[in-house]
Design a protein around this motif. Structure first.
Motif, PDB file in Angstrom:
ATOM      1  N   MET A 299      19.955  37.750  23.699  1.00 52.17           N
ATOM      2  CA  MET A 299      20.660  38.054  24.961  1.00 52.17           C
ATOM      3  C   MET A 299      21.448  39.353  24.805  1.00 52.17           C
ATOM      4  SD  MET A 299      23.194  35.519  27.063  1.00 52.17           S
ATOM      5  CE  MET A 299      22.407  34.021  26.453  1.00 52.17           C
ATOM      6  N   SER A 300      21.443  40.157  25.843  1.00 54.02           N
ATOM      7  CA  SER A 300      22.148  41.450  25.748  1.00 54.02           C
ATOM      8  C   SER A 300      23.660  41.233  25.691  1.00 54.02           C
ATOM      9  CB  SER A 300      21.807  42.331  26.943  1.00 54.02           C
ATOM     10  OG  SER A 300      22.496  41.845  28.086  1.00 54.02           O
ATOM     11  N   LEU A 301      24.343  42.229  25.170  1.00 50.90           N
ATOM     12  CA  LEU A 301      25.809  42.181  25.100  1.00 50.90           C
ATOM     13  C   LEU A 301      26.395  41.914  26.484  1.00 50.90           C
ATOM     14  CD1 LEU A 301      27.241  45.145  22.989  1.00 50.90           C
ATOM     15  CD2 LEU A 301      27.658  42.696  22.702  1.00 50.90           C
ATOM     16  N   THR A 302      25.845  42.634  27.466  1.00 51.67           N
ATOM     17  CA  THR A 302      26.349  42.530  28.820  1.00 51.67           C
ATOM     18  C   THR A 302      26.245  41.100  29.346  1.00 51.67           C
ATOM     19  OG1 THR A 302      25.548  44.771  29.115  1.00 51.67           O
ATOM     20  CG2 THR A 302      26.159  43.584  31.091  1.00 51.67           C
ATOM     21  N   LYS A 303      25.113  40.453  29.107  1.00 53.44           N
ATOM     22  CA  LYS A 303      24.920  39.073  29.567  1.00 53.44           C
ATOM     23  C   LYS A 303      25.911  38.137  28.885  1.00 53.44           C
ATOM     24  CE  LYS A 303      22.060  38.073  32.789  1.00 53.44           C
ATOM     25  NZ  LYS A 303      22.540  39.317  33.359  1.00 53.44           N
ATOM     26  N   ARG A 304      26.039  38.271  27.557  1.00 55.01           N
ATOM     27  CA  ARG A 304      26.971  37.396  26.825  1.00 55.01           C
ATOM     28  C   ARG A 304      28.388  37.628  27.317  1.00 55.01           C
ATOM     29  NH1 ARG A 304      25.639  39.323  21.231  1.00 55.01           N
ATOM     30  NH2 ARG A 304      27.517  38.212  20.580  1.00 55.01           N
ATOM     31  N   ASP A 305      28.724  38.891  27.521  1.00 56.00           N
ATOM     32  CA  ASP A 305      30.051  39.253  28.031  1.00 56.00           C
ATOM     33  C   ASP A 305      30.319  38.563  29.360  1.00 56.00           C
ATOM     34  OD1 ASP A 305      31.532  40.989  30.085  1.00 56.00           O
ATOM     35  OD2 ASP A 305      32.205  41.931  28.226  1.00 56.00           O
ATOM     36  N   SER A 306      29.321  38.602  30.249  1.00 54.20           N
ATOM     37  CA  SER A 306      29.533  38.118  31.616  1.00 54.20           C
ATOM     38  C   SER A 306      29.832  36.621  31.659  1.00 54.20           C
ATOM     39  CB  SER A 306      28.320  38.448  32.474  1.00 54.20           C
ATOM     40  OG  SER A 306      27.241  37.622  32.068  1.00 54.20           O
ATOM     41  N   ARG A 307      29.524  35.903  30.596  1.00 59.78           N
ATOM     42  CA  ARG A 307      29.765  34.452  30.597  1.00 59.78           C
ATOM     43  C   ARG A 307      31.218  34.104  30.286  1.00 59.78           C
ATOM     44  NH1 ARG A 307      25.083  32.629  26.633  1.00 59.78           N
ATOM     45  NH2 ARG A 307      25.760  30.510  27.101  1.00 59.78           N
ATOM     46  N   HIS A 308      31.909  34.947  29.515  1.00 53.55           N
ATOM     47  CA  HIS A 308      33.229  34.526  29.016  1.00 53.55           C
ATOM     48  C   HIS A 308      34.370  35.518  29.177  1.00 53.55           C
ATOM     49  CE1 HIS A 308      31.121  31.220  27.245  1.00 53.55           C
ATOM     50  NE2 HIS A 308      30.376  32.013  26.517  1.00 53.55           N
ATOM     51  N   ILE A 309      34.070  36.775  29.470  1.00 55.51           N
ATOM     52  CA  ILE A 309      35.146  37.764  29.358  1.00 55.51           C
ATOM     53  C   ILE A 309      35.711  38.170  30.709  1.00 55.51           C
ATOM     54  CG2 ILE A 309      35.759  40.079  28.530  1.00 55.51           C
ATOM     55  CD1 ILE A 309      33.930  39.627  26.167  1.00 55.51           C
ATOM     56  N   TRP A 310      37.022  38.282  30.733  1.00 59.51           N
ATOM     57  CA  TRP A 310      37.761  38.731  31.918  1.00 59.51           C
ATOM     58  C   TRP A 310      38.268  40.133  31.607  1.00 59.51           C
ATOM     59  CZ3 TRP A 310      41.748  34.967  34.633  1.00 59.51           C
ATOM     60  CH2 TRP A 310      42.187  35.561  35.832  1.00 59.51           C
TER      61      TRP A 310
ATOM     62  N   ALA B 179      32.245  43.802  40.759  1.00 62.10           N
ATOM     63  CA  ALA B 179      32.152  44.899  39.779  1.00 62.10           C
ATOM     64  C   ALA B 179      30.748  45.018  39.195  1.00 62.10           C
ATOM     65  CB  ALA B 179      33.156  44.674  38.657  1.00 62.10           C
ATOM     66  N   GLN B 180      30.406  46.257  38.827  1.00 62.88           N
ATOM     67  CA  GLN B 180      29.177  46.484  38.073  1.00 62.88           C
ATOM     68  C   GLN B 180      29.349  45.907  36.682  1.00 62.88           C
ATOM     69  OE1 GLN B 180      28.676  50.817  38.200  1.00 62.88           O
ATOM     70  NE2 GLN B 180      26.555  50.348  38.723  1.00 62.88           N
ATOM     71  N   GLU B 181      28.230  45.592  36.048  1.00 59.32           N
ATOM     72  CA  GLU B 181      28.317  45.066  34.684  1.00 59.32           C
ATOM     73  C   GLU B 181      28.826  46.151  33.734  1.00 59.32           C
ATOM     74  OE1 GLU B 181      24.237  43.951  34.105  1.00 59.32           O
ATOM     75  OE2 GLU B 181      24.777  41.830  34.335  1.00 59.32           O
ATOM     76  N   PRO B 182      29.604  45.750  32.730  1.00 65.76           N
ATOM     77  CA  PRO B 182      30.058  46.757  31.754  1.00 65.76           C
ATOM     78  C   PRO B 182      28.908  47.165  30.840  1.00 65.76           C
ATOM     79  CG  PRO B 182      30.765  44.575  31.069  1.00 65.76           C
ATOM     80  CD  PRO B 182      30.102  44.399  32.410  1.00 65.76           C
TER      81      PRO B 182
ATOM     82  N   MET C 183      32.176  54.774  46.665  1.00 66.71           N
ATOM     83  CA  MET C 183      31.870  56.191  46.468  1.00 66.71           C
ATOM     84  C   MET C 183      32.331  56.644  45.107  1.00 66.71           C
ATOM     85  SD  MET C 183      30.875  58.529  48.879  1.00 66.71           S
ATOM     86  CE  MET C 183      31.996  59.623  49.730  1.00 66.71           C
ATOM     87  N   ARG C 184      33.532  56.219  44.752  1.00 69.20           N
ATOM     88  CA  ARG C 184      34.092  56.595  43.457  1.00 69.20           C
ATOM     89  C   ARG C 184      33.216  56.009  42.337  1.00 69.20           C
ATOM     90  NH1 ARG C 184      35.128  53.904  38.844  1.00 69.20           N
ATOM     91  NH2 ARG C 184      36.566  55.075  37.558  1.00 69.20           N
ATOM     92  N   ASN C 185      32.728  54.797  42.546  1.00 70.46           N
ATOM     93  CA  ASN C 185      31.875  54.179  41.525  1.00 70.46           C
ATOM     94  C   ASN C 185      30.555  54.928  41.375  1.00 70.46           C
ATOM     95  OD1 ASN C 185      33.844  52.320  41.104  1.00 70.46           O
ATOM     96  ND2 ASN C 185      32.861  50.680  42.268  1.00 70.46           N
ATOM     97  N   ARG C 186      30.059  55.447  42.509  1.00 71.24           N
ATOM     98  CA  ARG C 186      28.825  56.231  42.440  1.00 71.24           C
ATOM     99  C   ARG C 186      29.062  57.514  41.641  1.00 71.24           C
ATOM    100  NH1 ARG C 186      26.554  59.114  47.241  1.00 71.24           N
ATOM    101  NH2 ARG C 186      25.540  60.607  45.848  1.00 71.24           N
ATOM    102  N   LEU C 187      30.214  58.114  41.909  1.00 73.65           N
ATOM    103  CA  LEU C 187      30.602  59.327  41.183  1.00 73.65           C
ATOM    104  C   LEU C 187      30.632  59.058  39.675  1.00 73.65           C
ATOM    105  CD1 LEU C 187      31.709  62.215  41.711  1.00 73.65           C
ATOM    106  CD2 LEU C 187      33.992  61.225  41.947  1.00 73.65           C
ATOM    107  N   TYR C 188      31.281  57.971  39.310  1.00 72.58           N
ATOM    108  CA  TYR C 188      31.357  57.557  37.909  1.00 72.58           C
ATOM    109  C   TYR C 188      29.950  57.427  37.321  1.00 72.58           C
ATOM    110  CZ  TYR C 188      32.110  54.334  33.982  1.00 72.58           C
ATOM    111  OH  TYR C 188      32.106  53.739  32.747  1.00 72.58           O
ATOM    112  N   GLN C 189      29.080  56.729  38.068  1.00 73.68           N
ATOM    113  CA  GLN C 189      27.737  56.457  37.581  1.00 73.68           C
ATOM    114  C   GLN C 189      26.920  57.742  37.428  1.00 73.68           C
ATOM    115  OE1 GLN C 189      27.142  53.393  36.403  1.00 73.68           O
ATOM    116  NE2 GLN C 189      25.373  54.465  35.509  1.00 73.68           N
TER     117      GLN C 189
END
Ligand SMILES: *Cc1c(COP(=O)(O)O)cnc(C)c1O
Length: 421
Positions: A1-12, A21-24, A372-378
């Motif tokens: 499982m990817s880091l992102t998936k594991r993260d999404s289960r437990h981390i705030w 939010a977009q995934e980290p 918009m700001r998130n798009r800029l970041y991306q």
């Protein structure tokens, strides 16, 4: 499982609305000015990981010094004990801090360094038998997320649930050449009316506000008035400290010296958390008494952690080095050239620079954390550049040892991204 998936289960995560939010992005390593993800893509760290990793990531010298300390003395209670790294660090810091500073109090992050300074200011007057219950701070300041620091922060859009528990804080606008007389008038009114204990300010650059810069002469005049009235001046140099404005501290650009200074972020070279509140002898003397309760009963478990002190000492060695001095100069000159090229571009405005900090606004309205700001970041991330625009404010604050070609990668990305908006 990817880091992102594991993260999404437990981390705030901090500063995150998890519903939208977009995934980290998972990172696996970092070196110098570069961060690497799981696919080994690299990103230039254009903000030195919130202005901490100013000597670059995983600097061998810092690692070596901290490793050596780790093998000698790792962690110990700092009440009733002392140790070499804390004593050396105090000596080294006091040698470069404004010369009225005389004591170093250890905390464990930026917010708590501010929290301690506020408590010191309030208790200082309490010990003298005076009730002073009000702080003065700049509009749109940022001083941290604990209650006292949050109260003093003017960026309170997301602080609604807590506002009724805040300390008494009066706000004045940061000084410009145009508003300074009005600001001084407002300040003198506050001084006459209120029981002001302290003025808490980010000297010259308000970081979280969007790298907003104000006038040194104006700030000096504000400090003059506060000093005259016996108000303790607290410089929050958590962001500006250790070379960002080309001087060691932003306070070095001013004539008036603060009574207290808050330090963190680059203090420990981006390796481990620590904060420091320094103060003048006058402040320290206000706590000396035969009465126990006049002492400052504030502690954090990891106060003066030896590894953090070792990282800070190594950081000071580097700050003093020829490479870093040259890096600061190189970045400053490159920023100035880049800013020159943007000057006539009508898609941007308010281009400003202090030392290695360069900021400007895009002529497009954006919410601080909106889509918009998130798009800029991306768009920056897609180009291998990590910047964190604050709404439509784009700013760069790179590690001092960034390579010229990495800095160029940031500038090129900015040019390309401006074209998209
Ligand atoms: C980041 C910051 C703080 C808070 O520091 P933390 O370590 O995040 O608690 C306080 N003041 C200023 C000026 C900052 O930039």
């Amino acid at each position: 499982m990817s880091l992102t998936k594991r993260d999404s289960r437990h981390i705030w995560h901090p500063l995150t609305q998890h519903k939208t939010a977009q995934e980290p992005l998972g990172l696996v390593r970092a070196e110098g000015a570069l961060l690497y993800d799981e696919e080994d893509n690299s990103y230039v760290d254009g903000i030195a990981s919130w202005y901490t990793a100013m000597y670059g990531h995983c600097h061998p010298y810092i690692i070596q010094q901290v490793t050596a300390q780790m093998k000698k003395l790792d962690q110990v209670v700092f009440t009733g004990f002392t140790h070499e790294p804390a004593v050396s660090l105090s000596e080294r810091l006091l040698a470069i801090l404004p010369d009225n500073q005389s004591r170093i109090f250890f905390n464990d992050n930026g917010s708590t360094s501010v929290e301690a300074a506020i408590k010191m200011a309030l208790q200082y007057f309490h010990n003298l038998g005076e009730t002073k219950d009000t702080l003065i701070a700049f509009e749109n300041g940022f001083h941290g997320d604990t209650f006292g620091a949050m109260s003093a922060s003017g960026l309170s859009v997301y602080n609604g649930p807590f506002e009724k528990y805040f300390l008494n804080v009066e706000r004045i606008p940061p000084p410009t050449e145009n508003n300074i007389d009005a600001v001084l008038q407002q300040l003198s009114f506050l001084i006459r009316e209120g029981n002001c204990a302290a003025f808490l300010y980010e000297p010259l650059v308000q970081g979280a506000a969007g790298m907003k810069m104000h006038d040194a002469d104006g700030l000096d005049r504000i400090l003059d008035m506060c000093k005259e009235a016996g108000i303790l001046c607290i410089a929050d140099e958590v962001m500006t400290g250790f070379g960002k404005t080309a001087n060691n501290f932003a306070s070095d650009h001013l004539t008036n010296k603060p009574d207290m200074i808050c330090l963190s972020k680059a203090l420990t070279a981006g390796l481990v958390p620590m904060g420091i509140t320094s103060c003048s002898d006058q402040v320290f003397q206000g706590f000396l008494s035969d009465k126990l309760e006049k002492g400052f009963f504030h502690a954090h478990t990891y106060s003066a952690n030896p590894l953090a002190c070792a990282a800070a000492l190594a950081g000071l060695d580097l700050l003093d080095s020829k490479e870093v001095r040259q890096g600061i100069e190189m970045i400053g000159e490159a920023h100035t050239r880049f800013a020159q090229g943007l000057k006539d571009d009508n898609r941007v405005r308010d281009i400003r620079q202090s030392g290695v900090i360069l900021a400007f606004e895009l002529n497009v309205e954006m919410e601080r954390y909106g889509n918009m700001r998130n798009r800029l970041y991306q768009e920056f991330m897609n180009r291998g550049v990590f910047l964190r625009p604050l709404g439509n404010t784009i700013y760069i604050l790179p590690p001092y040892l960034i390579k010229p070609e990495e800095l160029q990668r940031i500038y090129t990305a900015i040019k390309e991204v401006i074209d998209l908006f």
